[in-house]
Design an enzyme around this catalytic site. Structure first.
Site, PDB file in Angstrom:
ATOM      1  CG  ASP A 262       3.654  -4.145  11.520  1.00  0.00           C
ATOM      2  OD1 ASP A 262       4.698  -4.584  12.040  1.00  0.00           O
ATOM      3  OD2 ASP A 262       3.656  -3.305  10.599  1.00  0.00           O
TER       4      ASP A 262
ATOM      5  CB  ALA B 105      -0.927   0.005   1.219  1.00  0.00           C
ATOM      6  NE  ARG B 106       2.262   3.912  -5.144  1.00  0.00           N
ATOM      7  CZ  ARG B 106       1.616   3.203  -6.059  1.00  0.00           C
ATOM      8  NH1 ARG B 106       0.285   3.128  -6.018  1.00  0.00           N
ATOM      9  NH2 ARG B 106       2.268   2.574  -7.025  1.00  0.00           N
TER      10      ARG B 106
END
Length: 204
Positions: free
Chosen positions: A140, A20-21
């Site tokens: 994460d 992803a950006r």
């Protein structure tokens, strides 16, 4: 709301990962973060679209559930299922990674760095415990994905739920803690005691 993305101004690339950006922008006069899961050319287009949509939808659901159980996470403003874009609250502040480094350098204020970093570690442990008690695995848990809103040690915000998932399995929650431990020990020299504080708060 699902559908096509709203109009935005001053779009700026903040970060890019493998999937992803992430952009910052403004929408309706407020600062937002836009996470775009971009196509992967090696996948069949139909499979690619389905994977990206499913993962984006799950991220949005996990964020919404986390807010429902009282955790501080970015608000979800809009989901664009066609373009696989997730529009979220921009959380201004300092990452826990940066804060711990400031504390180590003796640059943190408001009660003294050693005392305050301990408070932050306790807040992290309690936040993870609440996630896991409600069967949310973050996926994460690095100190880069924890933000102190406006730099305030009393306002911990968990961000980036891109790898999150619902799970009641003990092993999945254990892996979550293991990732967090590795993030502490590899990023912050001499942080063994600090992570012990995280675990103590988690167990309470």
């Amino acid at each position: 709301l699902a559908g096509h993305g709203p109009s935005m101004a001053d779009v700026e690339l903040l970060a890019q990962g493998a999937e992803a950006r992430v952009y910052t922008s403004t929408m309706g006069g407020r600062a937002v973060v836009v996470k775009e899961r971009f196509p992967k050319g090696y996948r069949h287009p139909d499979i690619d679209q389905r994977l990206r949509t499913t993962r984006m939808s799950q991220e949005a659901r996990m964020l919404l559930k986390a807010r429902q159980i009282g955790l501080c996470v970015p608000a979800v403003y809009h989901t664009d299922l066609t373009r696989c874009k997730l529009y979220m609250e921009f959380v201004a502040g300092l990452t826990v990674k940066a804060y711990i480094k400031l504390c180590a350098a003796g640059s943190a204020s408001d009660g003294g760095p050693e005392a305050r970093v301990g408070d932050v570690a306790m807040a992290i442990g309690r936040a993870i415990a609440r996630l896991h008690a409600n069967h949310i695995v973050h996926g994460d848990l690095t100190t880069s994905n924890m933000v102190l809103r406006d730099g305030d040690p009393d306002q911990l915000v968990l961000i980036d739920f891109g790898l999150s998932m619902p799970s009641a399995l003990v092993k999945d929650k254990a892996v979550d803690l293991y990732v967090c431990e590795k993030a502490f020990l590899s990023t912050h020299t001499g942080s063994e005691t600090l992570f012990t504080t995280v675990l103590d708060a988690y167990a309470q």
